[in-house]
Scaffold this motif. Structure first.
Motif, PDB file in Angstrom:
ATOM      1  N   ASN A   1       0.820  -1.213   0.000  1.00 34.28           N
ATOM      2  CA  ASN A   1       0.000   0.000   0.000  1.00 34.28           C
ATOM      3  C   ASN A   1       0.854   1.263   0.000  1.00 34.28           C
ATOM      4  O   ASN A   1       0.484   2.268  -0.619  1.00 34.28           O
ATOM      5  N   HIS A   2       1.981   1.224   0.693  1.00 29.79           N
ATOM      6  CA  HIS A   2       2.904   2.365   0.639  1.00 29.79           C
ATOM      7  C   HIS A   2       3.373   2.594  -0.800  1.00 29.79           C
ATOM      8  O   HIS A   2       3.414   3.736  -1.291  1.00 29.79           O
ATOM      9  N   ILE A   3       3.746   1.498  -1.465  1.00 27.52           N
ATOM     10  CA  ILE A   3       4.255   1.597  -2.834  1.00 27.52           C
ATOM     11  C   ILE A   3       3.182   2.149  -3.766  1.00 27.52           C
ATOM     12  O   ILE A   3       3.451   3.042  -4.591  1.00 27.52           O
ATOM     13  N   ALA A   4       1.963   1.665  -3.631  1.00 29.62           N
ATOM     14  CA  ALA A   4       0.873   2.111  -4.503  1.00 29.62           C
ATOM     15  C   ALA A   4       0.594   3.600  -4.337  1.00 29.62           C
ATOM     16  O   ALA A   4       0.424   4.337  -5.322  1.00 29.62           O
TER      17      ALA A   4
ATOM     18  N   ALA B   1       2.638   5.875  -2.926  1.00 28.14           N
ATOM     19  CA  ALA B   1       3.828   6.697  -3.197  1.00 28.14           C
ATOM     20  C   ALA B   1       4.084   6.868  -4.691  1.00 28.14           C
ATOM     21  O   ALA B   1       4.737   7.822  -5.112  1.00 28.14           O
ATOM     22  N   GLY B   2       3.588   5.919  -5.498  1.00 22.86           N
ATOM     23  CA  GLY B   2       3.793   6.031  -6.933  1.00 22.86           C
ATOM     24  C   GLY B   2       4.802   5.060  -7.502  1.00 22.86           C
ATOM     25  O   GLY B   2       5.274   5.234  -8.623  1.00 22.86           O
ATOM     26  N   GLY B   3       5.163   4.036  -6.729  1.00 18.26           N
ATOM     27  CA  GLY B   3       6.068   3.021  -7.250  1.00 18.26           C
ATOM     28  C   GLY B   3       7.209   2.710  -6.301  1.00 18.26           C
ATOM     29  O   GLY B   3       7.444   3.395  -5.303  1.00 18.26           O
ATOM     30  N   VAL B   4       7.910   1.627  -6.633  1.00 16.78           N
ATOM     31  CA  VAL B   4       9.011   1.142  -5.804  1.00 16.78           C
ATOM     32  C   VAL B   4      10.113   2.178  -5.673  1.00 16.78           C
ATOM     33  O   VAL B   4      10.596   2.478  -4.572  1.00 16.78           O
ATOM     34  N   ARG B   5      10.518   2.763  -6.797  1.00 16.20           N
ATOM     35  CA  ARG B   5      11.645   3.695  -6.776  1.00 16.20           C
ATOM     36  C   ARG B   5      11.348   4.909  -5.914  1.00 16.20           C
ATOM     37  O   ARG B   5      12.168   5.297  -5.065  1.00 16.20           O
ATOM     38  N   LEU B   6      10.179   5.516  -6.123  1.00 10.34           N
ATOM     39  CA  LEU B   6       9.838   6.711  -5.340  1.00 10.34           C
ATOM     40  C   LEU B   6       9.756   6.385  -3.853  1.00 10.34           C
ATOM     41  O   LEU B   6      10.238   7.157  -3.009  1.00 10.34           O
ATOM     42  N   ALA B   7       9.156   5.260  -3.524  1.00  8.80           N
ATOM     43  CA  ALA B   7       9.025   4.880  -2.118  1.00  8.80           C
ATOM     44  C   ALA B   7      10.387   4.686  -1.469  1.00  8.80           C
ATOM     45  O   ALA B   7      10.643   5.183  -0.359  1.00  8.80           O
ATOM     46  N   LEU B   8      11.275   3.976  -2.152  1.00  9.78           N
ATOM     47  CA  LEU B   8      12.606   3.732  -1.595  1.00  9.78           C
ATOM     48  C   LEU B   8      13.422   5.016  -1.479  1.00  9.78           C
ATOM     49  O   LEU B   8      14.096   5.248  -0.465  1.00  9.78           O
ATOM     50  N   GLU B   9      13.372   5.840  -2.497  1.00  8.54           N
ATOM     51  CA  GLU B   9      14.153   7.076  -2.470  1.00  8.54           C
ATOM     52  C   GLU B   9      13.681   7.994  -1.347  1.00  8.54           C
ATOM     53  O   GLU B   9      14.492   8.621  -0.658  1.00  8.54           O
ATOM     54  N   ARG B  10      12.372   8.087  -1.153  1.00  9.94           N
ATOM     55  CA  ARG B  10      11.839   8.927  -0.071  1.00  9.94           C
ATOM     56  C   ARG B  10      12.239   8.371   1.290  1.00  9.94           C
ATOM     57  O   ARG B  10      12.577   9.127   2.207  1.00  9.94           O
ATOM     58  N   ALA B  11      12.193   7.045   1.428  1.00 11.48           N
ATOM     59  CA  ALA B  11      12.566   6.428   2.700  1.00 11.48           C
ATOM     60  C   ALA B  11      14.028   6.696   3.019  1.00 11.48           C
ATOM     61  O   ALA B  11      14.371   7.067   4.148  1.00 11.48           O
ATOM     62  N   ARG B  12      14.895   6.518   2.044  1.00 10.91           N
ATOM     63  CA  ARG B  12      16.322   6.741   2.254  1.00 10.91           C
ATOM     64  C   ARG B  12      16.609   8.188   2.648  1.00 10.91           C
ATOM     65  O   ARG B  12      17.463   8.465   3.487  1.00 10.91           O
TER      66      ARG B  12
ATOM     67  N   LYS C   1      17.228   0.775   9.470  1.00  6.96           N
ATOM     68  CA  LYS C   1      17.175  -0.177   8.366  1.00  6.96           C
ATOM     69  C   LYS C   1      15.936   0.069   7.506  1.00  6.96           C
ATOM     70  O   LYS C   1      14.887   0.492   8.001  1.00  6.96           O
ATOM     71  N   VAL C   2      16.070  -0.216   6.211  1.00  3.67           N
ATOM     72  CA  VAL C   2      14.970  -0.048   5.267  1.00  3.67           C
ATOM     73  C   VAL C   2      14.683  -1.396   4.603  1.00  3.67           C
ATOM     74  O   VAL C   2      15.555  -1.985   3.963  1.00  3.67           O
ATOM     75  N   GLU C   3      13.454  -1.858   4.766  1.00  3.77           N
ATOM     76  CA  GLU C   3      12.998  -3.079   4.115  1.00  3.77           C
ATOM     77  C   GLU C   3      11.824  -2.729   3.212  1.00  3.77           C
ATOM     78  O   GLU C   3      11.046  -1.815   3.515  1.00  3.77           O
ATOM     79  N   ILE C   4      11.698  -3.459   2.108  1.00  2.00           N
ATOM     80  CA  ILE C   4      10.593  -3.214   1.180  1.00  2.00           C
ATOM     81  C   ILE C   4       9.996  -4.535   0.736  1.00  2.00           C
ATOM     82  O   ILE C   4      10.707  -5.532   0.556  1.00  2.00           O
ATOM     83  N   GLU C   5       8.686  -4.525   0.596  1.00  2.00           N
ATOM     84  CA  GLU C   5       7.963  -5.715   0.154  1.00  2.00           C
ATOM     85  C   GLU C   5       7.850  -5.739  -1.362  1.00  2.00           C
ATOM     86  O   GLU C   5       7.545  -4.717  -1.978  1.00  2.00           O
ATOM     87  N   VAL C   6       8.074  -6.910  -1.964  1.00  2.00           N
ATOM     88  CA  VAL C   6       7.863  -7.076  -3.407  1.00  2.00           C
ATOM     89  C   VAL C   6       7.012  -8.314  -3.649  1.00  2.00           C
ATOM     90  O   VAL C   6       7.093  -9.293  -2.902  1.00  2.00           O
ATOM     91  N   ASP C   7       6.205  -8.233  -4.688  1.00  2.97           N
ATOM     92  CA  ASP C   7       5.327  -9.354  -5.045  1.00  2.97           C
ATOM     93  C   ASP C   7       5.791 -10.085  -6.294  1.00  2.97           C
ATOM     94  O   ASP C   7       5.317 -11.195  -6.566  1.00  2.97           O
ATOM     95  N   THR C   8       6.669  -9.455  -7.071  1.00  3.45           N
ATOM     96  CA  THR C   8       7.099 -10.027  -8.347  1.00  3.45           C
ATOM     97  C   THR C   8       8.609  -9.898  -8.490  1.00  3.45           C
ATOM     98  O   THR C   8       9.254  -9.069  -7.829  1.00  3.45           O
ATOM     99  N   LEU C   9       9.158 -10.685  -9.413  1.00  2.00           N
ATOM    100  CA  LEU C   9      10.591 -10.594  -9.700  1.00  2.00           C
ATOM    101  C   LEU C   9      10.936  -9.279 -10.389  1.00  2.00           C
ATOM    102  O   LEU C   9      12.045  -8.758 -10.220  1.00  2.00           O
TER     103      LEU C   9
END
Length: 291
Positions: free
Chosen positions: A181-184, A186-197, A205-213
């Motif tokens: 839900n955070h990823i959705a 935030a607008g995607g994996v990249r934006l979510a990770l960059e904002r978190a960092r 520590k930063v962990e992220i959930e993924v559903d696909t390869l």
């Protein structure tokens, strides 16, 4: 019987400062406005009781200190001897605690002590079953989640450790875990990770959930401390672990049971997280036998 936890993972008792408010609240809830009117009406004031809390079925015990405290908070005159500390395996009929003291006090504290002890021992036993299931199939550790009983998180996470598992984060404030839900939003994996960092310090520590390869590949381009591989098949998990190649901690979740856990562990993940060991584990049946 020796505790189930290994020498490398010594189980320290929870501090009394942490236990006391939880046990006190449980006692106050049970005693209500007038105390134990049944015991006060039926049991003479000078009656004494010797009793033993005994396992009615095999398992792993946890919550022993909480049960001990329930009796002594009601009455310091109750003498409690611990036969089996947290993390001990028990068989049916094995004594866990021995009690000696005023009968009224012991009977008034009995239900709160057993509620905590049975609930927490059930969690420890469920955790131990999962730990044993995955042991021959890799190096994965069983970890709990935040799916805990409100107000009992510290005790339930302690019970997981008593069963040989490990703890995930304790709350929203001790690590970043970016979920779907955070990823959705935030607008995607990249934006979510960059904002978190950008938002947290170097020790968080930063962990992220993924559903696909495909999502995993995107995370690996940016970098994360840990990656939660959610609801993937064992074959997909194995491919995910290969792609990560130790650049991050890998955690698998979703549909984890004693039956499915071995295949998940065999995929090579570092952690297997599951909520049911704290939110749905059945109690371990223990009871008070009066001498």
């Amino acid at each position: 019987m020796k505790p189930i936890v290994t020498p490398q993972d010594v189980l320290s008792p929870l501090p009394r400062l942490l236990l006391e408010p939880i046990v006190r609240a449980a006692l106050l809830e049970d005693l209500g406005r007038a105390g134990d009117i049944t015991t006060d009406a039926v049991i003479p004031t000078d009656a004494r009781l010797r009793g033993t809390i005994v396992a009615r079925e095999p398992g792993v015990v946890a919550g022993v200190e909480a049960a001990h405290l329930a009796f002594t908070m009601i009455d310091p005159a109750v003498v409690v001897a611990i036969d089996r500390p947290d993390g001990s395996r028990v068989d049916r009929g094995v004594a866990v605690l021995r009690l000696d003291g005023p009968a009224r006090s012991i009977l008034s504290a009995e239900r709160v002590a057993l509620n905590l002890l049975c609930r927490l021992s059930g969690i420890a036993a469920a955790t131990a079953a999962l730990v044993e299931a995955v042991r021959p199939h890799g190096h994965a550790r069983i970890v709990c989640t935040r799916k805990t009983t409100p107000g009992l998180r510290a005790l339930e996470k302690h019970a997981v450790r008593a069963g040989g598992g490990a703890n995930h984060r304790f709350g929203l404030d001790d690590a970043i875990l970016i979920k779907d839900n955070h990823i959705a939003i935030a607008g995607g994996v990249r934006l979510a990770l960059e904002r978190a960092r950008a938002a947290v310090g170097h020790l968080v520590k930063v962990e992220i959930e993924v559903d696909t390869l495909d999502q995993l590949d995107e995370v690996l381009e940016i970098g994360a401390d840990a990656i939660l591989l959610d609801n993937m098949t064992p074959d997909t998990l194995a491919e995910a672990v290969r792609r990560v190649d130790r650049r991050a901690v890998t955690e698998a979740s979703g549909r984890v049971t004693v039956a499915t856990a071995p295949a998940i562990a065999a995929a090579g993940v570092d952690l297997i997280s599951t909520g049911w060991i704290t939110h749905s584990a059945p109690i371990l049946d223990l009871g008070l036998d009066v001498a």
